[in-house]
Design a protein around this motif. Structure first.
Motif, PDB file in Angstrom:
ATOM      1  N   ARG A   1       0.567  -1.035  -0.085  1.00  0.00           N
ATOM      2  CA  ARG A   1       0.049  -0.123  -0.021  1.00  0.00           C
ATOM      3  C   ARG A   1       1.075   1.301   0.185  1.00  0.00           C
ATOM      4  NH1 ARG A   1      -2.221   4.098   1.455  1.00  0.00           N
ATOM      5  NH2 ARG A   1      -0.615   4.506   3.006  1.00  0.00           N
ATOM      6  N   LEU A   2       1.995   1.265   0.778  1.00  0.00           N
ATOM      7  CA  LEU A   2       2.726   2.544   0.812  1.00  0.00           C
ATOM      8  C   LEU A   2       3.686   2.800  -0.535  1.00  0.00           C
ATOM      9  CD1 LEU A   2       4.065   2.012   4.484  1.00  0.00           C
ATOM     10  CD2 LEU A   2       2.601   3.607   3.650  1.00  0.00           C
ATOM     11  N   ARG A   3       4.014   1.465  -0.968  1.00  0.00           N
ATOM     12  CA  ARG A   3       4.889   1.568  -2.162  1.00  0.00           C
ATOM     13  C   ARG A   3       3.844   2.021  -3.527  1.00  0.00           C
ATOM     14  NH1 ARG A   3       8.695  -3.831  -2.464  1.00  0.00           N
ATOM     15  NH2 ARG A   3      10.000  -3.387  -0.375  1.00  0.00           N
ATOM     16  N   GLY A   4       2.833   1.578  -3.309  1.00  0.00           N
ATOM     17  CA  GLY A   4       1.914   1.766  -4.706  1.00  0.00           C
ATOM     18  C   GLY A   4       0.797   2.497  -4.577  1.00  0.00           C
ATOM     19  N   LEU A   5       0.695   3.092  -3.158  1.00  0.00           N
ATOM     20  CA  LEU A   5      -0.314   4.130  -2.898  1.00  0.00           C
ATOM     21  C   LEU A   5      -1.722   3.685  -3.404  1.00  0.00           C
ATOM     22  CD1 LEU A   5       1.335   7.496  -4.275  1.00  0.00           C
ATOM     23  CD2 LEU A   5       1.344   6.341  -1.761  1.00  0.00           C
ATOM     24  N   VAL A   6      -1.890   2.330  -3.206  1.00  0.00           N
ATOM     25  CA  VAL A   6      -3.201   1.811  -3.219  1.00  0.00           C
ATOM     26  C   VAL A   6      -4.094   2.048  -2.205  1.00  0.00           C
ATOM     27  CG1 VAL A   6      -4.433  -0.557  -4.029  1.00  0.00           C
ATOM     28  CG2 VAL A   6      -2.054  -0.053  -4.452  1.00  0.00           C
ATOM     29  N   PRO A   7      -5.276   2.504  -2.426  1.00  0.00           N
ATOM     30  CA  PRO A   7      -6.069   2.973  -1.505  1.00  0.00           C
ATOM     31  C   PRO A   7      -6.699   1.846  -0.478  1.00  0.00           C
ATOM     32  CG  PRO A   7      -6.970   3.999  -3.607  1.00  0.00           C
ATOM     33  CD  PRO A   7      -5.777   2.968  -3.602  1.00  0.00           C
ATOM     34  N   HIS A   8      -6.828   0.592  -1.178  1.00  0.00           N
ATOM     35  CA  HIS A   8      -6.973  -0.668  -0.266  1.00  0.00           C
ATOM     36  C   HIS A   8      -6.297  -1.848  -0.717  1.00  0.00           C
ATOM     37  CE1 HIS A   8     -10.758   2.086  -0.508  1.00  0.00           C
ATOM     38  NE2 HIS A   8     -10.738   1.775   0.953  1.00  0.00           N
ATOM     39  N   VAL A   9      -5.603  -2.564   0.196  1.00  0.00           N
ATOM     40  CA  VAL A   9      -4.897  -3.736   0.049  1.00  0.00           C
ATOM     41  C   VAL A   9      -5.462  -4.672   1.245  1.00  0.00           C
ATOM     42  CG1 VAL A   9      -2.811  -4.795  -0.247  1.00  0.00           C
ATOM     43  CG2 VAL A   9      -3.007  -2.385  -0.850  1.00  0.00           C
ATOM     44  N   CYS A  10      -5.992  -5.807   0.704  1.00  0.00           N
ATOM     45  CA  CYS A  10      -6.787  -6.523   1.752  1.00  0.00           C
ATOM     46  C   CYS A  10      -6.454  -8.152   1.249  1.00  0.00           C
ATOM     47  CB  CYS A  10      -8.077  -6.452   1.609  1.00  0.00           C
ATOM     48  SG  CYS A  10      -9.143  -6.117   0.019  1.00  0.00           S
ATOM     49  N   THR A  11      -6.775  -9.075   2.233  1.00  0.00           N
ATOM     50  CA  THR A  11      -6.694 -10.418   2.213  1.00  0.00           C
ATOM     51  C   THR A  11      -7.423 -11.059   3.293  1.00  0.00           C
ATOM     52  OG1 THR A  11      -5.313 -12.371   1.867  1.00  0.00           O
ATOM     53  CG2 THR A  11      -4.588 -10.799   3.611  1.00  0.00           C
ATOM     54  N   LEU A  12      -7.653 -12.241   3.264  1.00  0.00           N
ATOM     55  CA  LEU A  12      -8.076 -13.153   4.517  1.00  0.00           C
ATOM     56  C   LEU A  12      -6.968 -13.819   5.153  1.00  0.00           C
ATOM     57  CD1 LEU A  12     -11.581 -14.350   3.232  1.00  0.00           C
ATOM     58  CD2 LEU A  12     -11.106 -12.233   4.148  1.00  0.00           C
ATOM     59  N   ASP A  13      -6.772 -13.972   6.316  1.00  0.00           N
ATOM     60  CA  ASP A  13      -5.906 -14.633   7.053  1.00  0.00           C
ATOM     61  C   ASP A  13      -6.281 -16.328   7.333  1.00  0.00           C
ATOM     62  OD1 ASP A  13      -7.095 -14.433   9.443  1.00  0.00           O
ATOM     63  OD2 ASP A  13      -5.557 -13.131  10.472  1.00  0.00           O
ATOM     64  N   GLY A  14      -5.373 -17.030   7.916  1.00  0.00           N
ATOM     65  CA  GLY A  14      -5.868 -18.116   8.348  1.00  0.00           C
ATOM     66  C   GLY A  14      -6.728 -18.376   9.582  1.00  0.00           C
ATOM     67  N   GLN A  15      -7.033 -17.259  10.073  1.00  0.00           N
ATOM     68  CA  GLN A  15      -8.097 -17.264  11.163  1.00  0.00           C
ATOM     69  C   GLN A  15      -9.316 -16.791  10.984  1.00  0.00           C
ATOM     70  OE1 GLN A  15      -6.667 -18.766  14.178  1.00  0.00           O
ATOM     71  NE2 GLN A  15      -4.824 -18.701  12.932  1.00  0.00           N
ATOM     72  N   ARG A  16      -9.606 -16.652   9.531  1.00  0.00           N
ATOM     73  CA  ARG A  16     -10.741 -16.277   9.033  1.00  0.00           C
ATOM     74  C   ARG A  16     -11.116 -14.801   9.484  1.00  0.00           C
ATOM     75  NH1 ARG A  16     -12.476 -17.972   5.000  1.00  0.00           N
ATOM     76  NH2 ARG A  16     -14.624 -17.447   5.267  1.00  0.00           N
ATOM     77  N   GLU A  17     -10.085 -14.123   9.302  1.00  0.00           N
ATOM     78  CA  GLU A  17     -10.363 -12.509   9.495  1.00  0.00           C
ATOM     79  C   GLU A  17      -9.822 -11.912   8.416  1.00  0.00           C
ATOM     80  OE1 GLU A  17      -9.904 -10.886  14.029  1.00  0.00           O
ATOM     81  OE2 GLU A  17      -7.974 -11.499  13.212  1.00  0.00           O
ATOM     82  N   ALA A  18     -10.610 -10.714   8.134  1.00  0.00           N
ATOM     83  CA  ALA A  18     -10.193  -9.976   6.801  1.00  0.00           C
ATOM     84  C   ALA A  18      -9.418  -9.067   7.335  1.00  0.00           C
ATOM     85  CB  ALA A  18     -11.477  -9.203   6.357  1.00  0.00           C
ATOM     86  N   LEU A  19      -8.139  -8.656   6.679  1.00  0.00           N
ATOM     87  CA  LEU A  19      -7.182  -7.525   6.857  1.00  0.00           C
ATOM     88  C   LEU A  19      -7.341  -6.550   5.753  1.00  0.00           C
ATOM     89  CD1 LEU A  19      -4.270 -10.157   7.797  1.00  0.00           C
ATOM     90  CD2 LEU A  19      -6.132  -9.061   9.216  1.00  0.00           C
ATOM     91  N   VAL A  20      -7.412  -5.254   5.902  1.00  0.00           N
ATOM     92  CA  VAL A  20      -7.636  -4.392   4.988  1.00  0.00           C
ATOM     93  C   VAL A  20      -6.452  -3.166   5.665  1.00  0.00           C
ATOM     94  CG1 VAL A  20      -8.957  -2.697   3.797  1.00  0.00           C
ATOM     95  CG2 VAL A  20      -9.782  -4.793   4.740  1.00  0.00           C
TER      96      VAL A  20
END
Length: 224
Positions: free
Chosen positions: A152-171
């Motif tokens: 996000r910092l390098r690309g200045l992308v407004p939202h970078v997200c995924t799901l982790d192994g604990q079934r949580e969303a990270l944004v």
């Protein structure tokens, strides 16, 4: 804004077997208006006539254009169309959702990830598939735990997200980080569909991103 007021266009394979089509199907099940832009009937996707796509018409009124990293290596003309869609999206006000997935040929990961990096400033939401987190962190030389923030910092992308192994969303977003339960949805593509259906009406700032992420986690798994 309910999901029924959200319009989503995807660019991908006519077989609808790629990540963006899975997101499109999940969004349609939530009530969003959806459309797949692909090669013409009887035409090979990898050598499609990319100039025949009327992107202005295809993206008219669309909130989102969804595509994937692996689509960039489907063939030269498919890649031209992939890039043109994002460029017209900027002009027409449609924001790009890029799914960073793993190509079928793992040896080409650097190639398809490199294609995303070349277009990173055109991406509004970058979703990194859970299986791609480790390989991409190795390519970037960044610890997996800090990958989203670094991109996000390098690309200045407004939202970078995924799901982790604990079934949580990270944004990761411009004002910080959001961690929210992913809820009962059975796949990462369903979560992403619910997130982009919620985001246009979630409001500004950190609170808006958190509302969208939490709303996505509360959506029941749709039948697709």
């Amino acid at each position: 804004m309910p999901a029924s007021d959200v319009s989503i266009v995807a660019f991908g394979r006519p077989e609808r077997d790629d990540a963006q089509s899975h997101v499109l199907s999940a969004a349609a099940a939530l009530g969003a208006a959806t459309r797949l832009v692909t090669s013409a009937e009887g035409e090979d996707f990898s050598s499609m006539d990319h100039g025949s796509i009327d992107w202005r018409r295809a993206l008219d009124g669309a909130h989102w254009l969804v595509t994937s990293a692996s689509t960039a290596i489907e063939g030269e003309t498919a890649r031209f169309a992939w890039g043109a869609g994002m460029t017209f999206g900027e002009l027409e006000g449609s924001r790009t959702v890029m799914i960073a997935d793993l190509p079928k040929d793992s040896s080409r990961l650097a190639e398809c990830w490199g294609a995303v990096i070349e277009r990173i400033r055109q991406v509004h939401v970058l979703f990194i598939e859970p299986a791609a987190l480790g390989p991409i962190s190795q390519l970037e030389g960044v610890d997996q735990s800090g990958l989203l923030r670094e991109i996000r910092l390098r690309g200045l992308v407004p939202h970078v997200c995924t799901l982790d192994g604990q079934r949580e969303a990270l944004v990761e977003h411009a004002l910080g980080s959001v961690r929210a339960p992913a809820g009962p949805l059975s796949s990462s593509h369903e979560w992403l569909a619910a997130f982009i259906c919620a985001l246009p009406s979630s409001g500004p700032g950190r609170e808006g991103v958190e509302r969208a992420a939490r709303a996505a986690g509360k959506v029941d798994s749709p039948s697709v």
